[in-house]
Design a protein around this motif. Structure first.
Motif, mmCIF file in Angstrom:
data_model
loop_
_atom_site.group_PDB
_atom_site.id
_atom_site.type_symbol
_atom_site.label_atom_id
_atom_site.label_comp_id
_atom_site.label_asym_id
_atom_site.label_seq_id
_atom_site.Cartn_x
_atom_site.Cartn_y
_atom_site.Cartn_z
ATOM 1 N N TYR A 83 0.844 -1.188 0.000
ATOM 2 C CA TYR A 83 0.000 0.000 0.000
ATOM 3 C C TYR A 83 0.878 1.238 0.000
ATOM 4 O O TYR A 83 2.003 1.209 0.487
ATOM 5 N N VAL A 101 -3.482 3.818 -1.708
ATOM 6 C CA VAL A 101 -3.401 3.218 -3.041
ATOM 7 C C VAL A 101 -2.854 1.804 -2.895
ATOM 8 O O VAL A 101 -1.828 1.585 -2.231
ATOM 9 N N ALA A 102 -3.531 0.826 -3.498
ATOM 10 C CA ALA A 102 -3.085 -0.572 -3.459
ATOM 11 C C ALA A 102 -1.919 -0.781 -4.425
ATOM 12 O O ALA A 102 -1.589 0.094 -5.232
ATOM 13 N N SER A 104 -1.818 -2.539 -6.993
ATOM 14 C CA SER A 104 -2.274 -2.547 -8.384
ATOM 15 C C SER A 104 -2.499 -1.142 -8.934
ATOM 16 O O SER A 104 -2.725 -0.970 -10.125
ATOM 17 N N GLY A 105 -2.480 -0.118 -8.058
ATOM 18 C CA GLY A 105 -2.718 1.253 -8.484
ATOM 19 C C GLY A 105 -4.134 1.711 -8.203
ATOM 20 O O GLY A 105 -4.479 2.868 -8.449
ATOM 21 N N HIS A 106 -4.957 0.805 -7.687
ATOM 22 C CA HIS A 106 -6.347 1.130 -7.361
ATOM 23 C C HIS A 106 -6.402 2.001 -6.106
ATOM 24 O O HIS A 106 -5.802 1.663 -5.086
ATOM 25 N N VAL A 107 -7.118 3.131 -6.171
ATOM 26 C CA VAL A 107 -7.280 3.999 -5.012
ATOM 27 C C VAL A 107 -8.355 3.378 -4.129
ATOM 28 O O VAL A 107 -9.523 3.309 -4.499
ATOM 29 N N MET A 108 -7.947 2.899 -2.945
ATOM 30 C CA MET A 108 -8.873 2.217 -2.051
ATOM 31 C C MET A 108 -9.777 3.197 -1.314
ATOM 32 O O MET A 108 -10.957 2.935 -1.121
ATOM 33 N N LYS A 109 -9.207 4.314 -0.866
ATOM 34 C CA LYS A 109 -9.996 5.323 -0.168
ATOM 35 C C LYS A 109 -9.273 6.652 -0.262
ATOM 36 O O LYS A 109 -8.046 6.711 -0.238
#
Length: 128
Positions: A83, A101-102, A104-109
């Motif tokens: 993260y 940000v995870a 993978s590049g995904h914004v979690m929050k």
């Protein structure tokens, strides 16, 4: 004998050579570097310490750039970060300055409150 024009610099004339490097006053200031403050670091390290005690995380890294500050969390030092907690003041009025940000590049929050944004990384409580 060679004739020299007045436009050619002389080797012993240092005053003419130094005037080319004078910085005008006031000098343009460099953009300030973004960093986490003491309260933000306290919140980050409290979560980090709990997760290290549980054996989930093992290492971290701090990066301070001109546009954002990043706290990266690793399972092992040789891997990619699991993260990234990013502080980007440019997004403070729109989406919130903090983001998790995870890998993978995904914004979690994302949001304006660091403690609330980090709640996505907290493990839910279980009955024993």
């Amino acid at each position: 004998m060679s004739e020299r024009t007045s436009a050619e610099p002389r080797s012993n004339d240092t005053a003419a050579a130094t005037t080319a490097h004078v910085v005008p006053f006031p000098a343009p200031s460099a953009a300030p570097q973004i960093a986490f403050n003491r309260e933000e670091l306290r919140i980050l390290f409290n979560l980090y310490g709990r997760m290290v005690a549980e054996g989930e995380w093992r290492d971290y890294a701090l990066d301070f750039r001109r546009d954002k500050a990043v706290f990266s969390i690793y399972r092992r030092a040789s891997e990619m970060p699991l993260y990234r907690v990013e502080k980007d003041p440019k997004l403070a009025r729109r989406q919130g300055a903090y983001a998790v940000v995870a890998a993978s590049g995904h914004v979690m929050k994302r949001g304006p409150d660091l403690a609330r944004v980090l709640s996505v990384l907290e493990k839910p409580l279980r009955a024993v």
